[in-house]
Design a protein around this motif. Sequence first.
Motif, mmCIF file in Angstrom:
data_model
loop_
_atom_site.group_PDB
_atom_site.id
_atom_site.type_symbol
_atom_site.label_atom_id
_atom_site.label_comp_id
_atom_site.label_asym_id
_atom_site.label_seq_id
_atom_site.Cartn_x
_atom_site.Cartn_y
_atom_site.Cartn_z
ATOM 1 N N SER A 5 42.330 2.570 7.574
ATOM 2 C CA SER A 5 41.136 3.404 7.637
ATOM 3 C C SER A 5 40.366 3.109 8.908
ATOM 4 C CB SER A 5 40.268 3.141 6.408
ATOM 5 O OG SER A 5 39.804 1.802 6.404
ATOM 6 N N ALA A 6 39.458 4.035 9.268
ATOM 7 C CA ALA A 6 38.691 3.889 10.499
ATOM 8 C C ALA A 6 37.803 2.661 10.482
ATOM 9 C CB ALA A 6 37.853 5.145 10.743
ATOM 10 N N ASP A 7 37.355 2.241 9.267
ATOM 11 C CA ASP A 7 36.501 1.051 9.192
ATOM 12 C C ASP A 7 37.321 -0.226 9.016
ATOM 13 O OD1 ASP A 7 37.438 1.374 6.690
ATOM 14 O OD2 ASP A 7 35.506 1.709 5.710
ATOM 15 N N GLY A 8 38.648 -0.109 8.947
ATOM 16 C CA GLY A 8 39.503 -1.283 8.856
ATOM 17 C C GLY A 8 39.488 -1.961 7.505
ATOM 18 N N VAL A 9 38.946 -1.321 6.474
ATOM 19 C CA VAL A 9 38.822 -1.955 5.149
ATOM 20 C C VAL A 9 40.017 -1.595 4.271
ATOM 21 C CG1 VAL A 9 37.426 -2.069 3.046
ATOM 22 C CG2 VAL A 9 36.320 -1.995 5.301
ATOM 23 N N TRP A 10 40.486 -0.362 4.384
ATOM 24 C CA TRP A 10 41.525 0.102 3.462
ATOM 25 C C TRP A 10 42.876 0.228 4.178
ATOM 26 C CZ3 TRP A 10 40.653 0.419 -1.623
ATOM 27 C CH2 TRP A 10 39.322 0.424 -2.046
ATOM 28 N N LEU A 11 43.923 -0.108 3.432
ATOM 29 C CA LEU A 11 45.303 0.025 3.906
ATOM 30 C C LEU A 11 46.089 0.864 2.909
ATOM 31 C CD1 LEU A 11 47.797 -0.787 5.664
ATOM 32 C CD2 LEU A 11 48.098 -2.705 4.085
ATOM 33 N N ALA A 12 46.734 1.929 3.423
ATOM 34 C CA ALA A 12 47.587 2.771 2.572
ATOM 35 C C ALA A 12 49.038 2.482 2.904
ATOM 36 C CB ALA A 12 47.271 4.251 2.799
ATOM 37 N N VAL A 13 49.861 2.284 1.852
ATOM 38 C CA VAL A 13 51.287 1.995 2.013
ATOM 39 C C VAL A 13 52.074 3.058 1.265
ATOM 40 C CG1 VAL A 13 53.131 0.341 1.678
ATOM 41 C CG2 VAL A 13 50.811 -0.468 2.182
ATOM 42 N N GLY A 14 52.855 3.869 2.001
ATOM 43 C CA GLY A 14 53.700 4.888 1.396
ATOM 44 C C GLY A 14 55.085 4.349 1.145
ATOM 45 N N GLN B 239 48.721 -13.308 15.782
ATOM 46 C CA GLN B 239 49.279 -13.946 14.600
ATOM 47 C C GLN B 239 49.064 -13.046 13.386
ATOM 48 O OE1 GLN B 239 47.256 -17.627 14.063
ATOM 49 N NE2 GLN B 239 45.308 -16.744 13.494
ATOM 50 N N VAL B 240 49.893 -13.261 12.369
ATOM 51 C CA VAL B 240 49.795 -12.481 11.134
ATOM 52 C C VAL B 240 48.640 -13.026 10.299
ATOM 53 C CG1 VAL B 240 50.972 -11.776 9.042
ATOM 54 C CG2 VAL B 240 52.258 -12.013 11.161
ATOM 55 N N ILE B 241 47.743 -12.127 9.911
ATOM 56 C CA ILE B 241 46.591 -12.558 9.102
ATOM 57 C C ILE B 241 46.755 -12.155 7.629
ATOM 58 C CG2 ILE B 241 44.987 -12.566 11.037
ATOM 59 C CD1 ILE B 241 44.067 -9.812 10.225
ATOM 60 N N LYS B 242 47.627 -11.186 7.353
ATOM 61 C CA LYS B 242 47.844 -10.784 5.957
ATOM 62 C C LYS B 242 49.284 -10.314 5.808
ATOM 63 C CE LYS B 242 43.108 -9.313 4.843
ATOM 64 N NZ LYS B 242 42.539 -9.634 6.141
ATOM 65 N N ARG B 243 49.853 -10.588 4.632
ATOM 66 C CA ARG B 243 51.200 -10.099 4.281
ATOM 67 C C ARG B 243 51.120 -9.421 2.916
ATOM 68 N NH1 ARG B 243 52.498 -14.871 7.016
ATOM 69 N NH2 ARG B 243 54.163 -14.654 8.590
ATOM 70 N N ILE B 244 51.665 -8.230 2.850
ATOM 71 C CA ILE B 244 51.637 -7.470 1.595
ATOM 72 C C ILE B 244 53.065 -7.017 1.312
ATOM 73 C CG2 ILE B 244 50.767 -5.427 0.427
ATOM 74 C CD1 ILE B 244 48.315 -5.596 2.260
ATOM 75 N N PRO B 245 53.671 -7.483 0.218
ATOM 76 C CA PRO B 245 55.049 -7.075 -0.073
ATOM 77 C C PRO B 245 55.117 -5.590 -0.415
ATOM 78 C CG PRO B 245 54.386 -9.013 -1.341
ATOM 79 C CD PRO B 245 53.152 -8.450 -0.761
ATOM 80 N N ALA B 246 56.146 -4.920 0.092
ATOM 81 C CA ALA B 246 56.411 -3.539 -0.290
ATOM 82 C C ALA B 246 57.229 -3.533 -1.573
ATOM 83 C CB ALA B 246 57.143 -2.819 0.828
ATOM 84 N N GLN B 247 57.401 -2.341 -2.142
ATOM 85 C CA GLN B 247 58.173 -2.243 -3.370
ATOM 86 C C GLN B 247 59.661 -2.296 -3.084
ATOM 87 O OE1 GLN B 247 56.940 1.172 -5.579
ATOM 88 N NE2 GLN B 247 54.878 0.428 -5.937
ATOM 89 N N GLU B 248 60.463 -2.591 -4.124
ATOM 90 C CA GLU B 248 61.914 -2.718 -3.965
ATOM 91 C C GLU B 248 62.528 -1.429 -3.460
ATOM 92 O OE1 GLU B 248 63.884 -5.249 -4.140
ATOM 93 O OE2 GLU B 248 62.214 -6.593 -4.570
ATOM 94 N N SER B 249 61.893 -0.280 -3.751
ATOM 95 C CA SER B 249 62.437 1.003 -3.318
ATOM 96 C C SER B 249 62.143 1.289 -1.865
ATOM 97 C CB SER B 249 61.866 2.126 -4.188
ATOM 98 O OG SER B 249 60.442 2.158 -4.048
ATOM 99 N N GLY B 250 61.330 0.426 -1.213
ATOM 100 C CA GLY B 250 60.993 0.653 0.192
ATOM 101 C C GLY B 250 62.180 0.376 1.086
ATOM 102 N N GLY B 251 61.972 0.458 2.381
ATOM 103 C CA GLY B 251 63.063 0.192 3.308
ATOM 104 C C GLY B 251 62.857 0.929 4.598
#
Length: 773
Positions: free
Chosen positions: A687-696, A667-679
């Motif tokens: 990250s290896a410790d599961g704490v940080w999420l990077a979104v390009g 199941q989905v535990i988190k939702r993070i909207p991307a920017q309008e320019s995404g697609g």
Amino acid sequence: MNDARQQEETLFDAARKLTDPVQRKAFLDAACADNPELRRRLQVLLSAEPDADKFFEESGAALNAPGDAAESPAERAEQGDTVRVTLPPEEQPGARIGHYKLREKLGEGGCGVVYVAEQEEPVRRRVALKVVKLGMDTRQVVARFEAERQALAMMDHPNIAKVLDAGTTENGRPFFVMELVRGVRITDYCDQNHLDTNERLELFIQVCNAVQHAHQKGIIHRDLKPSNILVTLHDGVPVPKVIDFGIAKATQGRLTDGTVYTELHQFIGTPAYMSPEQAEMSGLDIDTRSDIYSLGVLLYELLTGDTPFDAKDLLKQGLDGIRRTIREIEPPRPSTRLATLTDAQRTTVAKARSTDSVKLGSQLRGDLDWVVMKCLEKNRSRRYETANGLAMDLSRFLHNEPVVARPPSSVYRLEKLIRRNKLVFAAGTIVVLTLIVGLGIATWSLFREQRARREADLRRQEADKARADEQQQRFRAESEELRARRFAYASDMTVVQQALTANNLGRAREVLERNRPTSGQTDLRGWEWRYLWQRCRGDSLFTLHKQPDSVMMVAFADNGKAVIFRDVFGVVRLWDPITRQQLIDLAGFGQGRALAVSHDGTLLAYGSTNASRRPVVELWNVTTKNSVAQFQTGGFPVSLAFGPEGKTLAVYATDRMVRIWDLEAQQVIKRIPAQESGGHQGAVALSADGVWLAVGELNGEIRLFNLNTRQQSSGFRIRIFRQDDSDLGRPNRRSRRHSRRARLVGRLACIWTRRQDLSQCEWRSDDPLLGCH
């Protein structure tokens, strides 16, 4: 009953329903154009109709008079008196028909009456009951009534009134019970609630879906208009309901075993909403595209507040004028109709749509104009094929996508112009052709002799020149070929050297092989070719697989026992690097870069679609070669990333939403909207410790999220470095546009680009110049 008698009754029944004298006269003129005697009899019957009603009323009163109670009808007949029979009275509120108690009269049509009734058993509920009117139960009327009942019974759609029961009254008149729809006409509802253009289109799309359902069931409505589309509220949500299938027609088979025959010249439908083929009243069969035309008229009225042809003006023209107008005259576009209104009228129409007249005109101009006019094409082959096609085009408009409807081509406009002015174009064509032929003959005669002399001279000169050129061209071609081969050979040797530097032995061998001379060619190979060939023959290197399509992603799995790659078409293949055999071939569909392998190499995730063509993420166990799970996403997956220990999965999809999945709970535990320019070009990394999420993002920005606090980290400044660590400054627009992947390790994020002069982009939390500010 013979055919003439039946035709007379049918025409009389149809004419008495027309309360407007002008419309009734136009109908009789068209229906009896070749039969004046029938026209006269019908006029006599229609004139005597009020007296007939009075006769039946007086007859009932005389029969119930006290002085006549002792005499039976037979006795009065023997005495030479007229025997009067009282017709059964019309059902009144409070009467019962079967299990239904009539509450109130809801409406009355040409041959039926609709009541609000209360069903008493087996359940109690309010319903609508429709029964044939007294005196109207002829074979033709009963057959049409039965056809309507069967048409409604065949359909099951939330936007079509449902049939619940059917039967006959005590005196043998058929009735049926359907869902009670308490609503208002769709045009009145939209105006009363000041719905804007988009809201009207969304409501209209539901009507299209209902008509599409009827068409799929083989039913053509043939009388779509605002009064037959009511809007009711379900929990505050407006729901349109299509009603009155009284003149519906089946496209295949028959709706009833009774005779439902439409006379060749019978005028069926409402003129303002009638398609050209309905107005034609010829042998041309009516199909579902007739309803598409009526839907176009309804859409025209919803957008502009009026029909393409004014109903009052049509009736004034008589039946022939109505038919000619619908068949031949092109209606103005909605934006043009709006522009022809007075300022006060435009203001009223715009106010009912919660906008001003200028904005309303700009909304109608363009796509909506072409969508409506495509529905109103005289040639039905140029209309939308289905109601669903119309609904989809309107959905494209609402989502700012290109619509299928397009302006007619110049050839089509010219064709229409020629058809409107046949005589003028015919005469003009004859004159132009005459001039062209005469001028051509004169010119041809003038230049014929001169051309013959020139051609003779030229042939002699060309023959001499051709012989000389042949020898020169042969020598030049041989020289150029040899020169080109030498240049190509030198270039290929450079390519081979670059391929060897990049460890691409397959490419190097391929280029060397094509430089082997063929039969009759000069061998240009020197020591350099043999030297490079020896370098390409290492026994420890091999080509695992030659993929005909572009490879988008490659990854090792299962402790190096499997190599996974995905091509541009989304196909995922697993190979054993030791045996050099393909292990499995997973058919997929989606972004070629949507693939990830867990840190322990046991799980494989990739984007695909399910059997319903909906985007999903497939999860496979590489060791057991079995599917583990399938997760449905809102859009097509673009980038995937596993969390630590393979328990979580980050998914970036084309609906501009990043979802964090718990693989154990699925199941989905988190939702993070991307920017309008995404697609289609976004990227994610955990990250290896599961704490940080990077979104390009597509615009070159990289956002950093703390998954524990669910907050975005801000204040980073990005620096780009060459391989020699010299600072290039902020990434330019081109480098941002080519951003494709992001990997986050602790507080370090790296971005790979396609630019050859850029190798990495870093955030350094330990450097005061490059850290967080």
